[in-house]
Enzyme design. Structure first.
Site, mmCIF file in Angstrom:
data_model
loop_
_atom_site.group_PDB
_atom_site.id
_atom_site.type_symbol
_atom_site.label_atom_id
_atom_site.label_comp_id
_atom_site.label_asym_id
_atom_site.label_seq_id
_atom_site.Cartn_x
_atom_site.Cartn_y
_atom_site.Cartn_z
ATOM 1 N N ALA A 51 39.685 56.326 -15.072
ATOM 2 C CA ALA A 51 39.260 55.575 -13.886
ATOM 3 C C ALA A 51 39.782 54.152 -13.911
ATOM 4 C CB ALA A 51 37.736 55.577 -13.779
ATOM 5 N N PRO A 108 37.820 50.099 -5.029
ATOM 6 C CA PRO A 108 38.014 49.887 -3.593
ATOM 7 C C PRO A 108 38.990 48.742 -3.327
ATOM 8 C CG PRO A 108 35.697 50.227 -4.048
ATOM 9 C CD PRO A 108 36.395 50.192 -5.382
ATOM 10 N N SER A 142 46.747 49.333 -7.690
ATOM 11 C CA SER A 142 47.977 49.120 -8.444
ATOM 12 C C SER A 142 47.938 47.859 -9.303
ATOM 13 C CB SER A 142 49.182 49.022 -7.497
ATOM 14 O OG SER A 142 49.169 50.050 -6.543
ATOM 15 N N PHE A 175 38.305 56.974 -5.818
ATOM 16 C CA PHE A 175 39.287 58.066 -5.931
ATOM 17 C C PHE A 175 39.486 58.507 -7.390
ATOM 18 C CE2 PHE A 175 41.737 56.050 -2.119
ATOM 19 C CZ PHE A 175 40.838 56.589 -1.225
ATOM 20 N N ILE A 176 38.419 58.882 -8.051
ATOM 21 C CA ILE A 176 38.571 59.290 -9.444
ATOM 22 C C ILE A 176 38.511 60.818 -9.541
ATOM 23 C CG2 ILE A 176 37.753 59.023 -11.822
ATOM 24 C CD1 ILE A 176 38.884 56.440 -10.335
ATOM 25 N N GLN A 210 74.685 79.881 9.182
ATOM 26 C CA GLN A 210 75.127 78.861 8.231
ATOM 27 C C GLN A 210 74.163 77.665 8.171
ATOM 28 O OE1 GLN A 210 79.190 77.376 8.724
ATOM 29 N NE2 GLN A 210 79.679 78.661 6.969
ATOM 30 N N GLY A 229 60.549 76.692 11.276
ATOM 31 C CA GLY A 229 60.365 76.430 12.707
ATOM 32 C C GLY A 229 58.888 76.312 13.048
ATOM 33 N N GLU A 260 48.568 57.929 -8.466
ATOM 34 C CA GLU A 260 48.923 57.475 -9.812
ATOM 35 C C GLU A 260 50.100 56.511 -9.763
ATOM 36 O OE1 GLU A 260 47.640 61.113 -12.456
ATOM 37 O OE2 GLU A 260 49.110 59.887 -13.514
ATOM 38 N N GLY A 261 49.932 55.530 -8.942
ATOM 39 C CA GLY A 261 51.021 54.575 -8.762
ATOM 40 C C GLY A 261 51.883 55.033 -7.617
#
Ligand code: FAD
Ligand code: FAD
Lengths: 249, 378, 308
Positions: B123, B127, B131, B155-156, B275, B338, B362-363
């Site tokens: 962790a 918030p 980074s 976000f752990i 092709q 498509g 993770e970065g």
């Protein structure tokens, strides 16, 4: 007792491609037959209940030692292998395997799959039983060991037979006997360290007969189907009627 | 230079593929819908030693190293990213413990986690920052033989599961980031409702609330005030897992494109005969190969590196290339599909969502490029 | 070649083997019957030359004993060709008989031809992906012939029964119990018309509709492997394909089967194949004569209505 499991090294048939109706097996990785893995699983389950060792045996290419790591990872305790370069036919495999098995002490059970993953001829187990003069039961979906007898269930097209067979015996299992386990990382890493003996065919001291069967051709069948697309159920029912397959109760 | 996989590596790859196809694939849609990996799948992964692959045998792991780990994770993510995300974050936390823990700490926290009985976490994010360690606000205040932790972690991954958590907080006295091992669900520890995320469904993602959580002094990982290298290098090792997830996504994008190109017909011919489609298939094939060898090589480096700084640079490079490649590959695969590819009935929709995750986690990609450029231009 | 010995525990298959033996045209044909007077009677009444073994010491479920009986009888009568049925009993026996006779052996044989004066047999190989043509090089030959590969022989009035004495060691196998398989007596291989249920039939409740379709078409119901082994909606006797029944019906109506080769080997010799599948690219469709791309959920009720 020792439980011997005979397994066949085969090309991974999922990866065989057909070109110009011919199977292309070059560069296809080697693996072991699926039903052979059920035979191994059956052996491992017996081992878990009785005091026994599971010895896997096989005849295969120069890669056979590597191929059999999969069997050692999935619960085999030891491998006895023969290297044979080139094609092998059922009668030859049976001679080689029988010679290998003869060298193993106190064999109680010899397990095979009901058919190999590539050829499915279902002969080798029965041939080995005959060579070794042992009783056999095929298409087995249950094995219980009680002392020196095995209680097994043979599953036939129309019935199931509960049989008692004196050990040592050859048993060929069908795929519904169990779900073969997937080996764990640890088991895979330890597989290479388990005891292995790899022999050349001439070290077995048996004369290997010439192939008894000759393959004249082996081609993908030609399928000419009409592939007529019908749009609705009524078109389908009409097409069936035109072909002479009318409905009506 | 030997690019061949050993037989053991091939078997581990096959094992993971078999398990993914036999056990995970049948519940893959359910994982997507419920955003939860069923308990029996967690148990199955544990039984195969997939939670302890990189942990040395002396601490209860399989001691397989990182190359088999990459191979196995790729195969799992190919079928469902949720379980792969869980294993990846677990390894991030566990890797930090194995690399930086004392023998006592390792003996205490690693064995159960290596067996998958406990699931580890890592962790850092809050918030206010994802980074930049200078902006951490979670605090650790010494009180006798323990620290008292307060704050919120955002976000752990895996924070709902029981097990060890490597957590970064600002230690009051030094004023510096410090790593602690927290036992999840101890008094004062609580988590939010799981986030609903774009991709990687099934991976457990919550916020953590720390309210006067007491952590014994012996749970400081590394030195007090010296959490930064653990963060930097821990995350570098974590990227091996992230890369493998993105690689599995790329493989799936490739396979789905090939399958669809052969299945879908136009004027009676499979679109693979055109092709334009062939070129797309060739493009994804090239992307997959380039990702593959970068990912495998990073696993190899992780086994052999003596120099963490060098490794962190390699990890930053591999991470941004592979994460971006996964997005590129799924985009092209979508083009092959498509409009049909936009329908949830087609697996490419899941793969497309999964591919969006890697670059932001993770970065973010930019951070990786900043790290890499910083090293190159040093 | 001195002649042919045919053996199967299943009298219907003996009649098919007799046809195969006659077509191979390799000398006189004898049918072996072991410990089964009524069957010997029946086959001889049908016109076969029966060799009857009556040996209370041996039992039909003991493969070792049966193999001895077959091999010794062939030896006594100097018969170099042995034809067995390629059902489970016959296949288990084949390898053992062959080994006892030092014979080459082929199982699952579907047909034969003459290649440069020698018999060449056809059988599936590589999981059904290919059709192999093979010849046996030994003087004695053991061939297990797939059920339904040959039509049963027509009755004649030339039958006979001759007793044979053999010498079989005591059996190491004991029968404890025989159970019929769960009330399912269907003979898919004999069915003229088949309706096949694949995993594309998504709800078990729709099987009632399948039943009605089958009734309307006077067809038997077969299924793909996972429908029996995984879903357990039908007994395994109904599986069609490599590990189940190889069928040659006039009509095979295939409902929601993807058409993996292990399955298609079981129906590919049907005269007419119809595939209903919601996936227009299903491999099954490529080997079908008629293809309806439809969701079975909707197609089944409509089919029942229109056939009824
Ligand atoms: C599924 C998932 C799982 C996660 N698991 C964990 C976990 O287990 N543990 C954990 O600690 N965190 C976890 N996270 C959090 C995640 O690692 C961070 O959110 C991520 O690192 C990015 O941080 P951020 O969102 O704060 O972005 P920021 O750092 O705020 O970046 C936002 C934008 O600003 C740019 N930017 C920021 N700084 C710079 C700079 N210096 N130079 C150039 N550009 C810059 C970036 O390019 C980016 O586009 C997880 C997130 C997700 C979605
Ligand atoms: C050694 C071995 C032996 C085997 N032997 C056999 C065998 O004897 N017999 C056998 O059958 N299999 C056998 N198999 C398995 C075989 O490979 C296939 O997995 C199996 O045949 C698939 O069954 P299925 O077509 O019913 O299911 P699936 O492959 O799941 O196909 C279902 C089909 O239904 C279609 N569908 C789905 N929903 C609908 C809907 N609502 N409406 C219409 N269509 C729909 C799908 O498009 C698909 O084509 C064997 C495998 C191995 C490895």
């Amino acid at each position: 007792m020792n439980i011997v499991v005979a397994m066949k090294e085969i090309p991974d048939i999922q990866q065989i491609r057909i070109r110009n109706r011919k199977p292309v097996t070059d560069d296809v990785p080697r693996t072991l037959g699926n039903i052979d893995k059920n035979a191994l699983e059956a052996a491992v389950q017996i081992k878990e209940k009785t005091d026994s060792q599971v010895i896997v045996v096989g005849v295969g290419s120069s890669e056979v030692e590597d191929t059999f790591k999969e069997a050692l990872a999935a619960g085999g305790d030891e491998a006895r292998l023969v290297v044979w370069d080139g094609e092998l036919e059922s009668s030859q495999s049976a001679q080689l395997l029988a010679a290998l098995i003869t060298k193993i002490d106190s064999v109680g059970l010899i397990l095979f799959g009901e058919g190999s993953g590539d050829n499915y001829s279902s002969q080798v187990g029965s041939r080995v039983a005959q060579i070794l003069g042992l009783p056999q039961v095929g298409y087995v979906n249950r094995i219980e060991i009680e002392g020196s007898t095995a209680r097994v269930t043979r599953s036939l097209e129309d019935c199931e037979q509960d049989l008692e067979v004196a050990l040592p015996a050859v048993i060929m299992v069908s795929s519904d006997i169990n779900t073969a386990r997937i080996p764990s990382v640890t088991q895979i890493l330890k597989a290479g360290k388990k005891p292995k003996e790899v022999l050349a065919a001439n070290e077995l001291g048996v004369a290997i007969p010439a192939a008894q069967v000759e393959t004249i051709s082996n081609l993908a069948p030609e399928m000419e189907r009409r592939q007529i697309s019908v749009k609705t159920i009524s078109d389908l029912v009409k097409a069936l009627a035109d072909e002479g397959f009318g409905g009506g109760r | 230079m030997d690019f061949n996989l050993s037989k053991e590596e091939i078997l581990i790859q096959k094992m993971a593929r078999d398990y993914a196809e036999q056990a995970i694939l049948p519940v893959a849609d359910q994982i997507e819908k419920d955003n939860r990996v069923p308990d029996d799948i967690m148990a199955g992964l544990a039984e195969l030693d997939l939670f302890g692959m990189t942990v040395p045998e002396e601490f209860g792991g399989a001691g397989a190293g990182y190359v088999p780990y990459v191979l196995a994770m790729e195969q799992i993510a190919r079928v469902s990213s949720g379980p792969a995300m869980i294993i990846s974050a677990h390894n991030l936390g566990l890797g930090a413990l194995v690399n930086f823990g004392t023998d006592e700490q390792k003996a205490k926290f690693v064995p159960q986690a290596a067996k998958g009985e406990h699931i580890a976490s890592f962790a850092f994010t809050e918030p206010g920052t994802g980074s930049d360690p200078k902006q951490l606000t979670t605090s650790a205040v010494r009180g006798g033989d323990h620290f008292v932790l307060n704050g919120t972690k955002r976000f752990i991954t895996n924070a709902s599961y029981k097990g060890p958590l490597v957590l970064f907080a600002i230690e009051a006295e030094s004023g510096q980031p410090t790593a602690f091992v927290v036992e999840k669900h101890c008094p004062g520890y609580s988590v939010s409702k799981p986030w609903s995320k774009l991709g990687w469904h099934g991976g457990d993602l919550v916020d953590i609330y720390l309210k006067d959580v007491q952590v014994p002094v012996e749970n400081v990982l590394g030195k007090i005030g010296d959490g930064y290298p653990i963060l930097q290098y821990g995350i570098a090792f974590g990227k091996i897992g992230m890369n493998s997830v993105a690689l599995g996504t790329t493989l799936a994008a490739f396979e789905l494109a090939v399958k669809y190109a052969k299945e879908k017909t136009h004027r009676g011919q499979p679109i693979a005969k055109f092709q334009a489609i062939q070129m797309k298939v060739a493009e994804i094939a090239g992307i997959y190969e380039s990702s593959r060898w970068l990912a495998y090589r990073l696993g190899f480096l992780a086994n052999n590196t003596k120099n963490y700084r060098e490794f962190a640079k390699e990890a930053a490079l591999a991470k941004w290339v592979i994460a971006r490649n996964a997005q590129e590959a799924t985009r092209i695969s979508m083009d092959v599909h498509g409009s049909y590819g936009l329908m949830e009935d087609y697996e490419i929709t899941r793969i497309y969502r999964d591919a969006a995750m890697g670059p932001q986690v993770e970065g973010v990609i930019h951070m990786q490029q900043v790290i890499l450029a910083g090293d190159i231009l040093r | 070649m001195a002649g042919t010995l045919i053996f199967s525990e299943n009298p219907a298959l003996v009649l098919e083997l007799a046809t195969a033996a006659l077509e191979m045209d390799s000398g006189p044909v004898y049918a072996l019957v072991i410990n089964n007077g009524p069957q010997a009677e029946k086959l001889s009444n049908h016109g076969l030359a029966v060799l009857s073994v009556d040996e209370p010491g041996m039992s039909s479920f003991d493969t070792a004993g049966c193999a001895q009986a077959v091999a010794q009888t062939a030896g006594q009568k100097d018969l170099s060709m042995v034809l067995l049925s390629s059902d489970r009993r016959g296949k288990e026996l084949a390898g053992r008989v062959a080994e006892a006779m030092h014979a080459g052996c082929l199982t699952d044989v579907k047909g034969f031809s003459l290649e440069g004066g020698q018999l060449a047999f056809t059988r599936n190989s590589l999981g059904g992906a290919t059709l192999a043509t093979q010849a046996i090089k030994t003087p004695a030959q053991v061939v297990a012939v797939s059920p339904r590969a040959f039509a049963p022989i027509a009755p004649t009035a030339t039958g006979s029964i001759e007793a044979v004495k053999i010498n079989v060691p005591a059996s190491a196998v004991k029968l404890v119990e025989t159970r019929s398989k769960a009330g399912d007596t269907v003979d898919l291989q004999a069915a003229e018309r088949l309706v096949v249920v694949g995993q594309g039939v998504e709800d078990q409740s729709d099987l009632a509709l399948v039943e009605q379709v089958a009734q309307a078409l006077k067809a038997e119901i077969g299924c793909s492997k996972p429908v029996a082994t995984d879903k357990k909606w039908y007994p395994e006797e109904r599986i069609i394909g490599l590990s189940g029944k190889i069928c040659k019906p006039a009509l095979a109506l295939i409902l929601g089967v993807s058409g993996q080769v292990q399955f298609t080997v079981g129906v590919r010799e049907a005269q007419v194949i119809v595939s209903v599948n919601n996936d227009e690219n299903a491999f099954m469709n490529k080997i079908a004569d008629y293809v309806l791309v439809a969701d079975l959920k909707e197609a089944l009720p409509e089919l029942v209505r229109q056939l009824g």
